[in-house]
Design a protein around this motif. Structure first.
Motif, short mmCIF file in Angstrom:
data_model
loop_
_atom_site.label_atom_id
_atom_site.label_comp_id
_atom_site.label_asym_id
_atom_site.label_seq_id
_atom_site.Cartn_x
_atom_site.Cartn_y
_atom_site.Cartn_z
N GLY A 1 44.47 34.23 33.28
CA GLY A 1 44.04 33.71 34.57
C GLY A 1 42.97 34.60 35.18
N SER A 2 42.05 34.00 35.91
CA SER A 2 40.99 34.76 36.56
C SER A 2 40.47 33.97 37.75
N SER A 3 40.26 34.67 38.85
CA SER A 3 39.70 33.99 40.01
C SER A 3 38.23 33.63 39.80
N ALA A 4 37.61 34.24 38.79
CA ALA A 4 36.20 33.97 38.51
C ALA A 4 36.01 32.81 37.52
N ARG A 5 37.09 32.32 36.95
CA ARG A 5 36.99 31.22 35.98
C ARG A 5 36.65 29.93 36.71
N ILE A 6 35.71 29.18 36.15
CA ILE A 6 35.32 27.90 36.74
C ILE A 6 35.48 26.81 35.71
N ASP A 7 35.59 25.59 36.18
CA ASP A 7 35.72 24.47 35.24
C ASP A 7 34.34 24.03 34.76
N THR A 8 34.34 23.19 33.75
CA THR A 8 33.10 22.74 33.12
C THR A 8 32.17 22.04 34.10
N ALA A 9 32.71 21.20 34.96
CA ALA A 9 31.87 20.47 35.92
C ALA A 9 31.17 21.44 36.87
N THR A 10 31.88 22.45 37.33
CA THR A 10 31.29 23.44 38.23
C THR A 10 30.21 24.23 37.50
N ARG B 1 28.37 23.24 34.97
CA ARG B 1 27.20 22.37 34.80
C ARG B 1 26.41 22.25 36.10
N GLU B 2 27.11 22.14 37.21
CA GLU B 2 26.45 22.02 38.51
C GLU B 2 25.68 23.31 38.84
N LEU B 3 26.30 24.45 38.59
CA LEU B 3 25.62 25.73 38.84
C LEU B 3 24.35 25.85 38.00
N VAL B 4 24.45 25.52 36.72
CA VAL B 4 23.28 25.61 35.83
C VAL B 4 22.20 24.63 36.27
N ALA B 5 22.60 23.42 36.66
CA ALA B 5 21.64 22.42 37.13
C ALA B 5 20.91 22.91 38.38
N ASN B 6 21.57 23.78 39.15
CA ASN B 6 20.97 24.31 40.38
C ASN B 6 20.33 25.68 40.19
N GLY B 7 20.09 26.06 38.94
CA GLY B 7 19.34 27.28 38.67
C GLY B 7 20.09 28.48 38.16
N ALA B 8 21.40 28.38 37.95
CA ALA B 8 22.15 29.51 37.42
C ALA B 8 21.72 29.78 35.97
N LEU B 9 21.82 31.03 35.56
CA LEU B 9 21.50 31.42 34.19
C LEU B 9 22.72 31.20 33.33
N LEU B 10 22.57 30.47 32.24
CA LEU B 10 23.66 30.22 31.29
C LEU B 10 23.56 31.23 30.17
N VAL B 11 24.61 32.04 29.99
CA VAL B 11 24.63 33.05 28.94
C VAL B 11 25.78 32.74 27.98
N ASP B 12 25.43 32.53 26.73
CA ASP B 12 26.41 32.30 25.66
C ASP B 12 26.84 33.67 25.16
N VAL B 13 28.10 34.03 25.37
CA VAL B 13 28.56 35.38 25.04
C VAL B 13 29.32 35.47 23.73
N PRO C 1 22.82 33.25 40.14
CA PRO C 1 24.18 33.18 39.58
C PRO C 1 24.13 33.15 38.06
N ILE C 2 25.15 33.70 37.43
CA ILE C 2 25.23 33.73 35.98
C ILE C 2 26.52 33.03 35.56
N VAL C 3 26.39 32.10 34.62
CA VAL C 3 27.53 31.40 34.05
C VAL C 3 27.68 31.90 32.63
N LEU C 4 28.84 32.51 32.32
CA LEU C 4 29.12 32.98 30.97
C LEU C 4 29.90 31.90 30.24
N ALA C 5 29.47 31.59 29.03
CA ALA C 5 30.13 30.57 28.22
C ALA C 5 30.41 31.12 26.83
N CYS C 6 31.46 30.65 26.23
CA CYS C 6 31.79 31.13 24.90
C CYS C 6 31.98 29.98 23.91
#
Length: 85
Positions: A23-32, A34-46, A79-84
């Motif tokens: 569990g993590s308070s920083a974890r977001i769902d897929t829809a969120t 996608r919305e962040l990335v659509a609004n300019g967040a950096l997507l980083v594949d880790v 904002p940075i979105v980390l994805a794995c």
């Protein structure tokens, strides 16, 4: 020796709980995400470099062990979105 028995303890095992189930308070769902990335967040594949070459469109691929050395590349204002995967 005073009649005292030496206590022995069985070795303890520490188990790694994968981040996908931790569990993590920083974890977001897929829809969120996608919305962040659509609004300019950096997507980083880790994912590590040795993992299969499946790509995430528009993602910057940086393995986890390289992140500390590359922090200077990121803007604190983006904002940075980390994805794995």
């Amino acid at each position: 020796m005073g009649g005292r028995l030496k206590e022995t303890h069985a070795p303890t095992r520490r188990f790694h709980v994968p981040s996908a189930v931790r569990g993590s308070s920083a974890r977001i769902d897929t829809a969120t995400a996608r919305e962040l990335v659509a609004n300019g967040a950096l997507l980083v594949d880790v994912r590590r470099k040795d993992e299969p070459a499946v790509t995430l469109d528009g993602a910057l691929r940086i393995s986890p062990d390289q992140i500390p050395q590359r922090l200077g590349e990121f803007s604190r204002n983006t904002p940075i979105v980390l994805a794995c995967g």
